[in-house]
Write a protein that holds these residues in place. Structure first.
Motif, short mmCIF file in Angstrom:
data_model
loop_
_atom_site.label_atom_id
_atom_site.label_comp_id
_atom_site.label_asym_id
_atom_site.label_seq_id
_atom_site.Cartn_x
_atom_site.Cartn_y
_atom_site.Cartn_z
N TRP A 168 45.44 33.04 25.82
CA TRP A 168 45.40 33.10 27.28
C TRP A 168 46.44 34.09 27.76
O TRP A 168 47.61 34.02 27.40
N ILE A 169 46.01 35.03 28.59
CA ILE A 169 46.93 35.97 29.24
C ILE A 169 46.49 36.10 30.69
O ILE A 169 45.30 36.00 31.00
N THR A 170 47.44 36.29 31.58
CA THR A 170 47.11 36.29 33.00
C THR A 170 47.97 37.29 33.75
O THR A 170 48.72 38.07 33.17
N SER A 171 47.85 37.26 35.06
CA SER A 171 48.60 38.17 35.93
C SER A 171 49.99 37.61 36.20
O SER A 171 50.45 36.67 35.55
N VAL A 223 49.50 45.33 37.71
CA VAL A 223 48.17 44.86 38.10
C VAL A 223 47.13 45.28 37.05
O VAL A 223 46.98 46.47 36.76
N GLY A 224 46.44 44.32 36.49
CA GLY A 224 45.36 44.58 35.55
C GLY A 224 45.79 44.88 34.12
O GLY A 224 44.94 44.96 33.23
N ALA A 252 41.43 36.67 29.73
CA ALA A 252 42.35 37.43 30.56
C ALA A 252 41.98 37.16 32.01
O ALA A 252 40.86 37.47 32.44
N CYS A 253 42.89 36.56 32.75
CA CYS A 253 42.65 36.25 34.16
C CYS A 253 43.27 37.34 35.02
O CYS A 253 44.41 37.77 34.79
N PHE A 280 36.40 37.78 30.50
CA PHE A 280 36.99 38.49 31.63
C PHE A 280 36.89 37.57 32.85
O PHE A 280 35.80 37.39 33.40
N CYS A 281 38.00 37.00 33.27
CA CYS A 281 37.99 35.96 34.30
C CYS A 281 38.60 36.50 35.61
O CYS A 281 39.82 36.72 35.68
N ILE A 282 37.75 36.71 36.60
CA ILE A 282 38.22 37.19 37.90
C ILE A 282 38.48 35.97 38.80
O ILE A 282 37.55 35.22 39.13
N GLU A 283 39.74 35.76 39.14
CA GLU A 283 40.08 34.69 40.10
C GLU A 283 39.97 35.29 41.50
O GLU A 283 40.91 35.85 42.04
N ASN A 284 38.80 35.15 42.07
CA ASN A 284 38.50 35.76 43.36
C ASN A 284 39.04 34.87 44.48
O ASN A 284 38.37 33.95 44.94
N ASN A 285 40.28 35.17 44.90
CA ASN A 285 40.87 34.40 46.01
C ASN A 285 40.63 35.07 47.35
O ASN A 285 41.31 34.76 48.33
#
Length: 383
Positions: A168-171, A223-224, A252-253, A280-285
């Motif tokens: 797991w890796i994220t922003s 970012v990204g 990857a979030c 590829f997980c886009i957390e669309n807030n």
């Protein structure tokens, strides 16, 4: 010292910190002693308070399985005698590039104990992030600080579907993911206060948590930037997989604001070519920093961005939908089918960071409406 810093209740935390700083400045104590004093103050007055609030809330909450507007629950009993509810998730998923009939199921079974655990974890996240908000405003936390309140169902649902061996890796919005990947409230707050008791010894701060032993490869400050690294983790998982067995996956979030970056397209191309177990997980807030998705992206159906890579859109405010959706996606990717795009439809209550009030590009009524109709904690309460 014992009277001032441990036994006396006449001094609040801020006063005690000022006293410690005064003593340090006049060489009456060493820097190490000062850090130990501040560590004691912070972890006792903040971390323990957050834990006790979570415990009290759980003791008060009783979650009867009843019908709600979003999910309908039907009670049954398992062979072990515990109550199990079946929840209807119709309308929680949209798929792209998958054959008809392939995708997450629209029903999920959940025991009362599981629901309580999900609620406890999300409530702890919420209280921890609100505490961070207060301490940042009190100038006890410095630098960048991106809060996760409102998006708790995403991390909780993913964690429930994953195994520890999955990567797991994220922003940089990573406090809560660090918490569930082997962290503690004390370690998270210690890192934010710059103490050696923090997750990365106080050297990383808000954006750079890391725990290799739990396969959490951090928050990324750029970012990204986490997405190509996530593809590398997926490559490693495929390389190390035993023949004939399912692979561990990598996720990857990243946010909707990063979704159009070139490095993400390049990572997706390699993941597809090599059929990597990559999510590829886009957390669309809904707002990339301070710009709505309709203004910053010509293609706002992010789960369709993979072209020939299949995708799933999930209601990211419903922890049950996230858990069931990620269970399907993990199984798909681990079985050698290649990568998948996932779009979590979620919402952040705070601004992009603590320097952003979050009300210049949206109004308070919108935030209040989302809290009253889609809050992930309130959803679980009503189940």
């Amino acid at each position: 010292f014992d009277i001032i810093f441990k036994k006396s209740t006449a001094f609040i935390s801020k006063d005690r910190i000022r006293i410690a700083s005064f003593l340090l400045n006049f060489r009456l104590i060493s820097r190490k002693e000062s850090e130990q004093i501040i560590k004691y103050i912070m972890l006792s007055s903040i971390a323990r308070r957050s834990l006790s609030l979570s415990s009290r809330c759980i003791q008060k909450q009783r979650l009867p399985c009843s019908s709600s507007n979003s999910s309908m629950a039907m009670m049954s009993s398992s062979s072990s005698g515990e109550d199990v509810a079946t929840f209807d998730l119709t309308g929680s998923f949209e798929t792209y590039g998958l054959n008809e009939g392939v995708g997450p199921v629209n029903k999920v079974e959940m025991s009362k104990e599981e629901m309580l655990e999900h609620f406890k974890l999300m409530y702890t996240m919420r209280r921890m992030e609100i505490t961070c908000d207060n301490e940042y405003k009190a100038r006890n936390i410095r630098g960048f600080c991106h809060l996760y309140d409102g998006q708790e169902a995403v991390a909780t649902g993913i964690n429930a579907a994953f195994e520890k061996e999955d990567s797991w890796i994220t922003s940089y919005r990573c406090h809560c993911i660090s918490l569930i990947r082997g962290g503690t409230i004390s370690k998270v707050l210690g890192e934010l206060f710059g103490l050696t008791s923090g997750s990365t010894l106080g050297k990383g701060g808000s954006m750079h948590f890391y725990n290799k032993s739990h396969n959490f490869f951090g928050g990324q400050g750029i970012v990204g930037a986490q997405v190509p690294v996530g593809a590398g983790l997926a490559f490693a998982n495929k390389y190390n997989a035993k023949p004939g067995e399912k692979m561990n996956v990598a996720i990857a979030c990243y946010g909707d604001g990063a979704a159009n970056q070139g490095q993400i397209w390049e990572a997706a191309n390699m993941a597809s070519l090599w059929k990597l177990p990559m999510i590829f997980c886009i957390e669309n807030n809904q707002y990339g920093m301070g710009t709505s998705i309709d203004r910053h992206s010509s293609h706002s159906d992010y789960y369709k961005m993979g072209n020939h890579i299949p995708g799933v859109r999930i209601d990211g405010m419903n922890v049950l939908a996230v858990k069931e959706g990620m269970r399907f996606i993990k199984d798909w990717c681990a079985s050698g089918n290649g990568p998948m795009y996932v779009e979590m439809m979620t919402y952040r209550y705070h601004g992009h960071s603590m320097s952003d009030p979050g009300t210049t590009y949206r109004n308070r009524e919108e935030i209040a409406f989302t809290r009253s109709t889609r809050d992930p904690l309130e959803f679980v309460k009503k189940c």
